[in-house]
Design an enzyme around this catalytic site. Structure first.
Site, short mmCIF file in Angstrom:
data_model
loop_
_atom_site.label_atom_id
_atom_site.label_comp_id
_atom_site.label_asym_id
_atom_site.label_seq_id
_atom_site.Cartn_x
_atom_site.Cartn_y
_atom_site.Cartn_z
N GLN A 294 0.84 -1.20 0.00
CA GLN A 294 0.00 0.00 0.00
C GLN A 294 0.87 1.25 0.00
O GLN A 294 1.82 1.34 0.78
CB GLN A 294 -0.92 0.01 1.23
CG GLN A 294 -2.07 -0.98 1.15
CD GLN A 294 -3.15 -0.57 0.17
OE1 GLN A 294 -3.02 0.40 -0.57
NE2 GLN A 294 -4.24 -1.32 0.15
N TYR A 323 -5.81 -12.57 -1.58
CA TYR A 323 -5.10 -11.48 -2.27
C TYR A 323 -4.13 -10.86 -1.27
O TYR A 323 -4.21 -9.68 -0.94
CB TYR A 323 -6.08 -10.43 -2.81
CG TYR A 323 -7.12 -11.01 -3.75
CD1 TYR A 323 -6.92 -11.00 -5.12
CD2 TYR A 323 -8.30 -11.58 -3.24
CE1 TYR A 323 -7.87 -11.54 -5.97
CE2 TYR A 323 -9.25 -12.13 -4.09
CZ TYR A 323 -9.03 -12.10 -5.46
OH TYR A 323 -9.97 -12.63 -6.29
N GLU A 344 -1.95 -15.59 -3.10
CA GLU A 344 -1.55 -14.39 -3.85
C GLU A 344 -0.91 -14.88 -5.15
O GLU A 344 -0.26 -15.91 -5.18
CB GLU A 344 -0.56 -13.61 -2.97
CG GLU A 344 0.43 -12.72 -3.67
CD GLU A 344 -0.19 -11.52 -4.37
OE1 GLU A 344 -1.04 -10.83 -3.78
OE2 GLU A 344 0.20 -11.30 -5.55
N ASP A 392 -9.10 -8.75 -0.50
CA ASP A 392 -8.52 -7.44 -0.84
C ASP A 392 -8.10 -7.48 -2.31
O ASP A 392 -6.92 -7.40 -2.63
CB ASP A 392 -7.31 -7.21 0.09
CG ASP A 392 -6.72 -5.81 -0.05
OD1 ASP A 392 -7.32 -4.96 -0.74
OD2 ASP A 392 -5.65 -5.57 0.53
N CYS A 419 -10.72 -1.37 -3.65
CA CYS A 419 -10.21 -0.11 -4.21
C CYS A 419 -11.09 0.34 -5.38
O CYS A 419 -10.73 1.24 -6.12
CB CYS A 419 -8.76 -0.26 -4.65
SG CYS A 419 -8.48 -1.60 -5.80
N1 SAH Z 1 -3.58 -7.51 0.87
C1 SAH Z 1 -2.36 -6.97 0.32
C2 SAH Z 1 -2.40 -6.83 -1.20
C3 SAH Z 1 -3.62 -6.20 -1.78
S1 SAH Z 1 -3.49 -5.68 -3.46
C4 SAH Z 1 -2.01 -5.66 0.98
O1 SAH Z 1 -2.83 -5.09 1.70
O2 SAH Z 1 -0.90 -5.19 0.81
C5 SAH Z 1 -4.15 -7.01 -4.34
C6 SAH Z 1 -3.21 -8.17 -4.48
O3 SAH Z 1 -3.89 -9.17 -5.26
C7 SAH Z 1 -1.91 -7.87 -5.22
O4 SAH Z 1 -0.85 -8.32 -4.44
C8 SAH Z 1 -2.02 -8.69 -6.52
O5 SAH Z 1 -0.78 -9.20 -6.94
C9 SAH Z 1 -2.94 -9.80 -6.10
N2 SAH Z 1 -3.72 -10.46 -7.16
C10 SAH Z 1 -4.18 -9.96 -8.32
N3 SAH Z 1 -4.95 -10.84 -8.96
C11 SAH Z 1 -4.99 -11.97 -8.18
C12 SAH Z 1 -5.63 -13.23 -8.29
N4 SAH Z 1 -6.40 -13.53 -9.33
N5 SAH Z 1 -5.47 -14.11 -7.29
C13 SAH Z 1 -4.69 -13.82 -6.21
N6 SAH Z 1 -4.06 -12.65 -6.06
C14 SAH Z 1 -4.19 -11.72 -7.03
#
Ligand code: SAH
Length: 463
Positions: A294, A323, A344, A392, A419
């Site tokens: 973030q 995620y 992830e 997320d 988001c």
């Molecule tokens: N929860 C974390 C990341 C959130 S951002 C934090 O707060 O820092 C969303 C995340 O989802 C990113 O790291 C991205 O790489 C991942 N992502 C995107 N598409 C995805 C999918 N289909 N399955 C799993 N993760 C995914």
């Protein structure tokens, strides 16, 4: 009847001429921050015009269903207008709401969530909680991805004008931490001194495409990545000598593609480590170049804390962190619950998450690489029985197969961090069809001065 209506409509529909001056009152704001003026029900979008302002507008462009205009004169101005900023420069793309007072920005973000829940989730006037604002309204970003181009024969760094690849040179990025601005400016001057050429998109020539910088908000550690078109070039060893002591991680990302992705597939470590370490809510996190982190740490800490509070965690809970990125959400609560499972899609981020668990002496968290929409159904089959699921996702929201699998577990609570209010509202409809109820929604302002809206929501299983 329909025919008559159409004929009448055409009769009264006013024709607009380019450069015509129209007077009107701004009735709304688009989510991109343009004012909306309606003349005979025909909307014009106007830069730098705020709701309730009375303006004289010059017609720039007339389309079939809407047009664009430019303020010629303000007959009245909004009390929410910020007077001491350079609006033209901010609204070029760096800070869409820089001309609006901060409390009004917070109010507008909340209203967007209310509106989208009404339109996309058939929830009129859902009592969305007030947007949780930031103490630091500018200079908060811990990351920059700055294009390097030649402008009038000089190597410049800045940002692309909205919807274009025209570089607007800029040395104070306004919403980014000043230490990052300083480093961008230093690196640009080094490139000039060492005669290392900026990338030329038209001719597909030159070396340096972007300067990417990450800075740990609490740790102050810096990662510098030069995105370049080739691995070896004159001046590189001088750059390494100059910056190896100034930053904690210095890398090249080699990007030979013509697309818009910033990073190429290949990275090369020039000095230091291939990650930096920062902390969130008192835990340490290693962050590698490709991993998501973030950009507003102080506000993200508030967001996570709110998410934990909504979840009402219990010591015996099994929790999913979907995620998960580098594991910030799951590891932040691991010592309050029995088990954490996270997934992830970016392998480097999952490597970080595993290391981060060890770094914080956490032994009850398991992280796996894979798309959430595939891993979640697999976990259900394997018999993992979560009590609370945190999601997320990126802007596109959740996949149907994820929602099916998640709701099949009958988890007590789902915490949805989003988001993008539009996909969030769409997914809420699905969760409610599958037996959950939207209880609370709160926007948290992770991106002051910009159009971005982040929310955290609580959904609970209906009894
Ligand atoms: N929860 C974390 C990341 C959130 S951002 C934090 O707060 O820092 C969303 C995340 O989802 C990113 O790291 C991205 O790489 C991942 N992502 C995107 N598409 C995805 C999918 N289909 N399955 C799993 N993760 C995914």
């Amino acid at each position: 009847m329909d025919f008559i209506k159409r004929v009448c409509y055409h009769k009264i529909m006013r024709k607009f001429q380019k450069n015509e001056i129209i007077q009107g009152k701004v009735v709304d704001l688009t989510h991109e921050g343009q004012g909306v003026i309606k003349v005979d029900n025909f909307p014009f979008f106007v830069e730098n015009a705020l709701p309730a302002e009375e303006i004289k507008m010059k017609v720039l462009k007339v389309g079939k269903n809407f047009g664009f205009g430019k303020v010629e004169e303000w007959l009245s101005q909004s009390p929410d207008r910020v007077q001491d900023v350079n609006v033209t420069y901010l609204r070029t793309g760096i800070a869409d709401f820089g001309h609006m007072a901060y409390p009004a920005q917070l109010h507008f973000k909340r209203q967007q969530v209310v509106d989208v829940l009404r339109k996309n989730a058939h929830k009129p006037d859902f009592p969305v909680l007030e947007t949780l604002g930031a103490e630091q309204e500018t200079q908060y970003r811990n990351k920059a991805q700055v294009p390097v181009r030649s402008v009038n024969g000089r190597t410049e760094t800045g940002f692309f004008r909205k919807n274009s690849h025209d570089l607007v040179p800029i040395h104070d990025f306004y919403i980014q931490s000043p230490e990052i601005d300083d480093l961008v400016n230093q690196v640009r001057e080094s490139l000039i001194r060492l005669n290392i050429q900026p990338y030329d998109e038209q001719r597909k020539r030159g070396i340096v495409r972007n300067i990417v910088i990450r800075r740990g908000h609490h740790s102050g550690q810096m990662m510098l990545i030069l995105v370049v078109t080739k691995e070896k070039f004159a001046g590189l060893s001088e750059l390494v000598a100059e910056y190896s002591n100034k930053v904690d991680s210095f890398q090249l990302s080699i990007n030979t593609s013509t697309g818009n992705a910033i990073f190429g597939s290949k990275f090369k470590l020039l000095s230091g480590k291939d990650y930096i370490t920062d902390s969130m809510l008192g835990k340490d996190f290693q962050i590698s170049a490709r991993a998501f982190y973030q950009v507003n740490t102080a506000q993200a800490e508030k967001l996570y804390q709110l998410a934990y509070d909504f979840a009402d965690l219990k010591a015996e809970d099994v929790v999913i962190d979907a995620y998960s990125g580098i594991g910030t959400i799951g590891l932040g609560m691991a010592d309050k619950v029995a088990q954490v499972y996270g997934m992830e899609i970016i392998p480097e981020a999952v490597e970080n998450a595993k290391t981060n668990a060890a770094l914080n002496d956490i032994t009850n968290a398991h992280y796996e690489v894979g798309p959430a929409e595939e891993v979640m159904p697999k976990w259900v089959q394997d018999g993992i029985q979560p009590d609370v699921i945190f999601v997320d996702p990126p802007r596109k929201g959740l996949d149907e197969s994820f929602i099916k699998a998640a709701t099949a577990t009958q988890a007590r609570t789902i915490i949805y961090i989003s988001c993008n209010p539009a996909t969030f509202a769409r997914d809420v409809v699905r969760f409610e069809e599958e037996g959950y109820l939207l209880e609370k929604v709160q926007p948290v302002d992770l991106f002051p001065q910009t159009k971005h809206v982040e929310t955290v929501a609580l959904l609970t299983r209906k009894k």
